[in-house]
Design an enzyme around this catalytic site. Structure first.
Site, PDB file in Angstrom:
ATOM      1  N   CYS A   1       0.823  -1.217   0.000  1.00 45.36           N
ATOM      2  CA  CYS A   1       0.000   0.000   0.000  1.00 45.36           C
ATOM      3  C   CYS A   1       0.859   1.269   0.000  1.00 45.36           C
ATOM      4  O   CYS A   1       1.747   1.438   0.835  1.00 45.36           O
ATOM      5  CB  CYS A   1      -0.909   0.003   1.224  1.00 45.36           C
ATOM      6  SG  CYS A   1      -1.936   1.490   1.301  1.00 45.36           S
TER       7      CYS A   1
ATOM      8  N   LYS B   1       0.292  10.825 -12.692  1.00 44.18           N
ATOM      9  CA  LYS B   1       0.312   9.578 -13.468  1.00 44.18           C
ATOM     10  C   LYS B   1       0.873   9.827 -14.862  1.00 44.18           C
ATOM     11  O   LYS B   1       0.429  10.745 -15.555  1.00 44.18           O
ATOM     12  CB  LYS B   1      -1.101   9.017 -13.593  1.00 44.18           C
ATOM     13  CG  LYS B   1      -1.710   8.603 -12.287  1.00 44.18           C
ATOM     14  CD  LYS B   1      -3.121   8.089 -12.504  1.00 44.18           C
ATOM     15  CE  LYS B   1      -3.885   8.081 -11.204  1.00 44.18           C
ATOM     16  NZ  LYS B   1      -4.194   9.444 -10.710  1.00 44.18           N
TER      17      LYS B   1
HETATM   18  S1  SF4 Z   1      -4.210  -0.482  -1.112  1.00 41.54           S
HETATM   19 FE1  SF4 Z   1      -6.209   0.332  -0.540  1.00 41.54          FE
HETATM   20  S2  SF4 Z   1      -7.268  -1.359   0.487  1.00 41.54           S
HETATM   21 FE2  SF4 Z   1      -5.104  -1.865   0.405  1.00 41.54          FE
HETATM   22  S3  SF4 Z   1      -4.288  -1.143   2.363  1.00 41.54           S
HETATM   23 FE3  SF4 Z   1      -3.966   0.507   0.895  1.00 41.54          FE
HETATM   24  S4  SF4 Z   1      -5.764   1.826   1.072  1.00 41.54           S
HETATM   25 FE4  SF4 Z   1      -6.247  -0.141   2.074  1.00 41.54          FE
END
Ligand code: SF4
Length: 455
Positions: free
Chosen positions: A162, A365
């Site tokens: 993440c 992006k």
């Molecule tokens: S990618 Fe999205 S769902 Fe996954 S931990 Fe990060 S914020 Fe949460």
């Protein structure tokens, strides 16, 4: 502790037994996966209740070790990782994981691995420089007409790659902070589009989420509300009638989902997406390209084609951000190009996401795709293009095609023209690429001989 399934003995496929029972196919060992394996005693009512799913998430290492084999020597590293970035795995998502495969692509996304510990110092806290573009806490205003609004710091599952792991702390985002975000949008008229994200906004109760959406919808210049959520992937039970009835009061409202692997496209996920679609909510998928998860043409193709069947548009394929502790997930950019190349022409254009690198430090992006324009000469109105089969084509721009309905132009003198070769010159093209089109044409030099739209 999950029930251990006795594995049937492998049927011998050679020798006397195979010869005497030619019609018996070789048995494959039963895999340790699925709800019946991990949660054999849970009722349907509990399983289908998103509150039960949320409450029973696996959040501790000892709980995880009861469900999945964890090598003894990795316990320390994994414990250290969890002290830094928490874990959460819904029973539903866990049930999709194959306990016999330490490299299971779904496991890799949510289970802290020793690699995360080894790479804990590699990468950035805030790789996209979101804080730098934050006029008030929680808002990132990087593009002219839209903002990101981070309203929550918790998720149904915690993805180990993440980008925003720095924000995943305990305790809810205070209401006063959310009000300040709304206020910023209200006093910034150029903002016509907001991405409400987190964490996961759909972790909030309907009442709380509605109170935020209603404030946003009351802002006259705000045209579009988008919600970014991984709930349809990790906790599809949450997408119930009550939620979608509430959401559809705030149109135009879009939902960006985040499926990374075709095995996440389950009947439960399809039902959740169907409910959202029926409420008139367009769904777009934002996948992340992850080593060991989806870094192959075939996997991404299956993912995108499966999404299309669920009426979810494959929107972006993100290059994994260089966030700390995620080096083991990153692929070279050439891998992303190879995947897009393997999709283009081989499946519908609607099923092809835009592959993007989010520029480090806040550049936004940047779309990347294979090179299909091999040569372009604006002066000669000529482009040399490559198609998905590696065939080469010449394309002439307006004003450069011969018109059979009109008398030919007076033949210019040799000094005024140049003859295009039958095939493009060898140094212009990839040597292995067969020239497909290319006829000799008289092309006037300079702008004066071009036809104008009045011709
Ligand atoms: S990618 Fe999205 S769902 Fe996954 S931990 Fe990060 S914020 Fe949460």
């Amino acid at each position: 502790m999950p029930q251990h399934v006795d594995r049937p003995e492998q049927v011998e496929t050679s020798g006397a037994l195979a010869r005497s029972t030619p019609d018996v196919p070789p048995a494959t060992p039963a895999r340790r996966t699925g709800r019946a394996y991990y949660y054999p005693n849970v009722s349907d009512a509990e399983w289908n209740d998103w509150r039960w799913q949320f409450k029973n998430r696996v959040t501790r290492l000892d709980e995880l070790a009861e469900k999945l084999p964890i090598p003894e020597e990795e316990l320390h590293a994994r414990r250290e990782v969890l002290a830094d970035f928490r874990m959460g795995i819904t029973p539903y998502y866990l049930s999709l994981i194959d306990a016999d495969d330490p490299n299971d692509p779904l496991l890799r996304q949510v289970v802290p691995l020793a690699d995360e510990y080894y790479f804990r110092a590699v990468g950035e806290e805030d790789p996209l420089g979101e804080e730098k573009f934050s006029p008030v806490p929680g808002i990132t205003h990087r593009y002219p007409d839209r903002v990101l609004m981070v309203i929550s710091n918790n998720c149904a599952i915690y993805c180990r790659y993440c980008t925003r792991k720095r924000t995943m702390y305990d305790g809810a985002t205070p209401d006063v902070e959310i009000d300040r975000m709304v206020d910023y949008i209200a006093r910034t008229p150029q903002v016509r589009d907001v991405v409400v994200s987190g964490g996961d906004p759909l972790n909030y109760s309907n009442q709380k989420l509605e109170s935020i959406l209603s404030k946003l919808r009351a802002i006259p210049h705000l045209e579009i509300i988008r919600i970014g959520s991984r709930v349809p992937v990790a906790l599809p039970q949450r997408i119930d009638d009550e939620l979608v009835e509430m959401l559809q009061r705030y149109h135009p409202l879009w939902v960006n989902v985040h499926y990374n692997h075709p095995r996440e496209l389950t009947p439960e996920a399809a039902r959740a997406c169907d409910k959202l679609s029926r409420a008139g909510i367009p769904l777009n998928n934002q996948a992340v390209l992850l080593k060991g998860v989806n870094d192959s043409v075939e996997t991404v193709k299956q993912l995108c084609q499966g999404l299309m069947k669920m009426r979810v548009r494959p929107y972006y394929l993100y290059q994994c951000d260089p966030v700390r502790g995620a080096e083991h997930f990153r692929t070279p950019i050439s891998k992303g190009i190879e995947i897009i190349e393997g999709l283009r022409g081989h499946t519908s254009g609607l099923a092809i996401p835009t592959y993007v690198v989010d520029a480090p430090g806040g550049g936004g992006k940047i779309p990347i795709q294979p090179q299909y324009l091999l040569r372009y000469d604006e002066q000669k109105g000529r482009a040399v293009l490559r198609n998905f089969q590696d065939n080469i084509y010449e394309y002439l721009e307006p004003g450069y095609l011969r018109d059979p309905m009109r008398p030919p132009l007076a033949r210019p003198s040799e000094s005024e023209v140049e003859v295009e070769a039958q095939a493009p010159a060898s140094d212009e093209l990839a040597p292995q690429a067969p020239p497909v089109v290319g006829k000799s044409r008289w092309v006037h030099k300079g702008a004066t001989a071009r036809r104008t739209p009045k011709d």
